[in-house]
Design a protein around this motif. Structure first.
Motif, PDB file in Angstrom:
ATOM      1  N   UNK A  10       0.838  -1.215   0.000  1.00  0.00           N
ATOM      2  CA  UNK A  10       0.000   0.000   0.000  1.00  0.00           C
ATOM      3  C   UNK A  10       0.867   1.257   0.000  1.00  0.00           C
ATOM      4  N   UNK A  11       1.935   1.223   0.816  1.00  0.00           N
ATOM      5  CA  UNK A  11       2.829   2.377   0.898  1.00  0.00           C
ATOM      6  C   UNK A  11       3.503   2.611  -0.454  1.00  0.00           C
ATOM      7  N   UNK A  12       3.984   1.516  -1.065  1.00  0.00           N
ATOM      8  CA  UNK A  12       4.668   1.616  -2.364  1.00  0.00           C
ATOM      9  C   UNK A  12       3.724   2.199  -3.419  1.00  0.00           C
ATOM     10  N   UNK A  13       2.466   1.714  -3.407  1.00  0.00           N
ATOM     11  CA  UNK A  13       1.495   2.181  -4.399  1.00  0.00           C
ATOM     12  C   UNK A  13       1.186   3.668  -4.209  1.00  0.00           C
ATOM     13  N   UNK A  14       0.910   4.048  -2.967  1.00  0.00           N
ATOM     14  CA  UNK A  14       0.572   5.447  -2.668  1.00  0.00           C
ATOM     15  C   UNK A  14       1.718   6.399  -3.016  1.00  0.00           C
ATOM     16  N   UNK A  15       2.957   5.949  -2.743  1.00  0.00           N
ATOM     17  CA  UNK A  15       4.127   6.811  -2.966  1.00  0.00           C
ATOM     18  C   UNK A  15       4.650   6.686  -4.397  1.00  0.00           C
ATOM     19  N   UNK A  16       4.065   5.757  -5.166  1.00  0.00           N
ATOM     20  CA  UNK A  16       4.489   5.495  -6.552  1.00  0.00           C
ATOM     21  C   UNK A  16       5.982   5.156  -6.627  1.00  0.00           C
ATOM     22  N   UNK A  17       6.389   4.235  -5.728  1.00  0.00           N
ATOM     23  CA  UNK A  17       7.781   3.736  -5.763  1.00  0.00           C
ATOM     24  C   UNK A  17       7.729   2.212  -5.637  1.00  0.00           C
ATOM     25  N   UNK A  18       8.886   1.567  -5.782  1.00  0.00           N
ATOM     26  CA  UNK A  18       8.916   0.102  -5.640  1.00  0.00           C
ATOM     27  C   UNK A  18       8.903  -0.280  -4.157  1.00  0.00           C
ATOM     28  N   UNK A  38      11.591  11.390   1.588  1.00  0.00           N
ATOM     29  CA  UNK A  38      10.593  12.257   2.223  1.00  0.00           C
ATOM     30  C   UNK A  38       9.179  11.858   1.792  1.00  0.00           C
ATOM     31  N   UNK A  39       9.031  11.570   0.481  1.00  0.00           N
ATOM     32  CA  UNK A  39       7.719  11.196  -0.058  1.00  0.00           C
ATOM     33  C   UNK A  39       7.229   9.908   0.617  1.00  0.00           C
ATOM     34  N   UNK A  40       8.136   8.912   0.723  1.00  0.00           N
ATOM     35  CA  UNK A  40       7.776   7.629   1.350  1.00  0.00           C
ATOM     36  C   UNK A  40       7.431   7.836   2.830  1.00  0.00           C
ATOM     37  N   UNK A  41       8.257   8.641   3.533  1.00  0.00           N
ATOM     38  CA  UNK A  41       7.993   8.893   4.953  1.00  0.00           C
ATOM     39  C   UNK A  41       6.640   9.585   5.143  1.00  0.00           C
ATOM     40  N   UNK A  42       6.302  10.494   4.230  1.00  0.00           N
ATOM     41  CA  UNK A  42       5.008  11.187   4.320  1.00  0.00           C
ATOM     42  C   UNK A  42       3.849  10.207   4.170  1.00  0.00           C
ATOM     43  N   UNK A  43       4.001   9.262   3.216  1.00  0.00           N
ATOM     44  CA  UNK A  43       2.937   8.265   3.002  1.00  0.00           C
ATOM     45  C   UNK A  43       2.839   7.334   4.223  1.00  0.00           C
ATOM     46  N   UNK A  44       3.998   6.935   4.756  1.00  0.00           N
ATOM     47  CA  UNK A  44       4.021   6.069   5.960  1.00  0.00           C
ATOM     48  C   UNK A  44       3.249   6.762   7.086  1.00  0.00           C
ATOM     49  N   UNK A  45       3.518   8.066   7.217  1.00  0.00           N
ATOM     50  CA  UNK A  45       2.863   8.882   8.233  1.00  0.00           C
ATOM     51  C   UNK A  45       1.358   8.921   8.020  1.00  0.00           C
ATOM     52  N   UNK A  46       0.995   9.217   6.783  1.00  0.00           N
ATOM     53  CA  UNK A  46      -0.396   9.360   6.385  1.00  0.00           C
ATOM     54  C   UNK A  46      -1.187   8.068   6.625  1.00  0.00           C
ATOM     55  N   UNK A  47      -0.592   6.942   6.240  1.00  0.00           N
ATOM     56  CA  UNK A  47      -1.283   5.645   6.389  1.00  0.00           C
ATOM     57  C   UNK A  47      -1.060   5.026   7.766  1.00  0.00           C
ATOM     58  N   UNK A  48      -0.156   5.655   8.560  1.00  0.00           N
ATOM     59  CA  UNK A  48       0.256   5.112   9.865  1.00  0.00           C
ATOM     60  C   UNK A  48       0.700   3.655   9.718  1.00  0.00           C
ATOM     61  N   UNK A  49       1.568   3.429   8.735  1.00  0.00           N
ATOM     62  CA  UNK A  49       2.069   2.082   8.459  1.00  0.00           C
ATOM     63  C   UNK A  49       3.036   1.628   9.542  1.00  0.00           C
ATOM     64  N   UNK A  50       2.826   0.426  10.082  1.00  0.00           N
ATOM     65  CA  UNK A  50       3.741  -0.157  11.071  1.00  0.00           C
ATOM     66  C   UNK A  50       4.672  -1.101  10.322  1.00  0.00           C
ATOM     67  N   UNK A  51       5.949  -0.760  10.207  1.00  0.00           N
ATOM     68  CA  UNK A  51       6.799  -1.490   9.283  1.00  0.00           C
ATOM     69  C   UNK A  51       6.956  -3.000   9.451  1.00  0.00           C
ATOM     70  N   UNK A  52       6.815  -3.581  10.638  1.00  0.00           N
ATOM     71  CA  UNK A  52       6.984  -5.032  10.601  1.00  0.00           C
ATOM     72  C   UNK A  52       5.838  -5.756  11.295  1.00  0.00           C
ATOM     73  N   UNK A  53       5.672  -6.998  10.912  1.00  0.00           N
ATOM     74  CA  UNK A  53       4.515  -7.789  11.347  1.00  0.00           C
ATOM     75  C   UNK A  53       4.459  -7.898  12.867  1.00  0.00           C
ATOM     76  N   UNK A  54       5.632  -8.080  13.487  1.00  0.00           N
ATOM     77  CA  UNK A  54       5.670  -8.223  14.953  1.00  0.00           C
ATOM     78  C   UNK A  54       5.134  -6.954  15.587  1.00  0.00           C
ATOM     79  N   UNK A  55       5.660  -5.814  15.104  1.00  0.00           N
ATOM     80  CA  UNK A  55       5.227  -4.533  15.673  1.00  0.00           C
ATOM     81  C   UNK A  55       3.740  -4.321  15.405  1.00  0.00           C
ATOM     82  N   UNK A  56       3.248  -4.746  14.221  1.00  0.00           N
ATOM     83  CA  UNK A  56       1.821  -4.597  13.926  1.00  0.00           C
ATOM     84  C   UNK A  56       0.989  -5.394  14.910  1.00  0.00           C
ATOM     85  N   UNK A  57       1.471  -6.614  15.185  1.00  0.00           N
ATOM     86  CA  UNK A  57       0.753  -7.468  16.131  1.00  0.00           C
ATOM     87  C   UNK A  57       0.719  -6.846  17.518  1.00  0.00           C
TER      88      UNK A  57
END
Length: 333
Positions: A10-18, A38-57
């Motif tokens: 989702x982050x990659x799609x929103x930020x239009x990067x790989x 910066x663009x990727x960090x902004x999208x991470x912020x916006x979506x509140x993406x938790x980078x790893x599965x353990x942390x998400x859990x």
């Protein structure tokens, strides 16, 4: 979008990067263009993406991990603070991730971003400069921050320190009372707030009270190393200084030995007073007079303050100032 279901895709799609680019940003890999990062960090912020599965859990629970940023692992000043932090963290059952920034501003930003990606619950920052970029990085962490032995001249971030202005003024007064009129001010970069806004102010206040002129030729900025101090011996003699206030103990040890090896008698012909009262003050000959700081306590109080912030407890004062002293040894008359 439910933040539990936000994926790297989702982050990659929103930020239009790989996805590889997102992965590089999350893992603090420097091989990403600043604008893309910066663009990727902004999208991470916006979506509140938790980078790893353990942390998400664990998003709903606490991982109880603290990030500690230390500028120089070999500097006694910072390692003593870290001991205080570690003991209190252990007491409250927090895990610590210790990250060294090697006194390098870019690495400092990378280290903070790495800690953010690891989902730390709080950060203790020890460093000599709070730049605007660093403030942005710390903001992105979405975790409480406490500065330990570091100053924020804007007083936005909670911190634990001594009164550096008053301490340097007192140290200078000791040297002035012994009849010194040409006192060198030797410290790290003047870009660092602790040097420019605090220590230098104490130096200037003491001169002004004693009706001595401030001479920029007596101000030396260098790096905090023994080698740098040793190399200054000749320059200190050239400007006809008879004493020096030094902002770091290892640097002061270099100054002292450099002068001694050049045939200058310390303290009869030149007095030295240093800042942090670490083990360096005891291993030089003569032993060095110093401002004393409760280093272990600065670390311990910082960690305790952070636990209160993480648990939304009531805190009295965001800027904690602990007492300092002056210890007379053999490098002053």
């Amino acid at each position: 979008m439910d933040k539990q279901t936000v994926t790297i895709y989702d982050v990659a799609r929103e930020a239009a990067v790989s996805m590889a680019t997102v992965s590089r940003v999350v893992n603090g890999n420097p091989n990403v263009k600043p604008a893309t990062r910066q663009k990727v960090l902004d999208v991470i912020d916006q979506l509140d993406y938790r980078p790893n599965a353990v942390a998400r859990g664990l998003a709903s629970k606490k991982t109880t991990t603290i990030g500690v940023v230390i500028p120089d692992l070999t500097n006694s000043y910072f390692s003593e603070l870290a001991r205080g932090i570690d003991d209190v963290a252990l007491m409250y059952k927090y895990n610590i991730i210790l990250a060294s920034s090697d006194e390098n501003h870019d690495k400092e930003l990378q280290v903070v971003d790495n800690l953010t990606a690891k989902q730390v619950d709080g950060i203790i920052f020890m460093g000599n400069q709070i730049s605007d970029e660093l403030r942005e990085s710390l903001d992105r962490a979405h975790a409480p921050i406490v500065l330990a032995g570091s100053v924020d001249e804007q007083r936005q971030l909670p911190s634990v320190n001594i009164d550096y202005v008053a301490a340097v003024t007192d140290a200078m007064n000791r040297l002035i009372q012994r009849g010194n009129k040409r006192i060198a001010f030797v410290t790290g970069s003047m870009d660092e707030s602790i040097n420019h806004d605090y220590r230098l102010k104490g130096y200037q206040q003491a001169l002004s009270s004693a009706r001595l002129n401030y001479d920029a030729g007596l101000v030396f900025q260098t790096d905090y190393s023994y080698r740098a101090g040793y190399a200054l011996a000749q320059a200190l003699q050239d400007v006809k200084a008879t004493a020096a206030y030094v902002g770091d103990d290892e640097l002061a040890a270099g100054v002292l030995n450099g002068l001694t090896d050049a045939g200058v008698d310390v303290p009869a012909d030149f007095e030295v007073i240093t800042s942090n009262d670490t083990r360096f003050t005891e291993i030089t000959r003569p032993r060095m007079s110093s401002i004393t700081q409760p280093l272990y306590d600065i670390g311990a109080v910082s960690m305790r303050l952070l636990t209160k912030l993480m648990n939304n407890e009531e805190i009295g004062e965001r800027t904690v100032v602990l007492p300092y002293g002056l210890k007379k040894r053999q490098s002053t008359k």
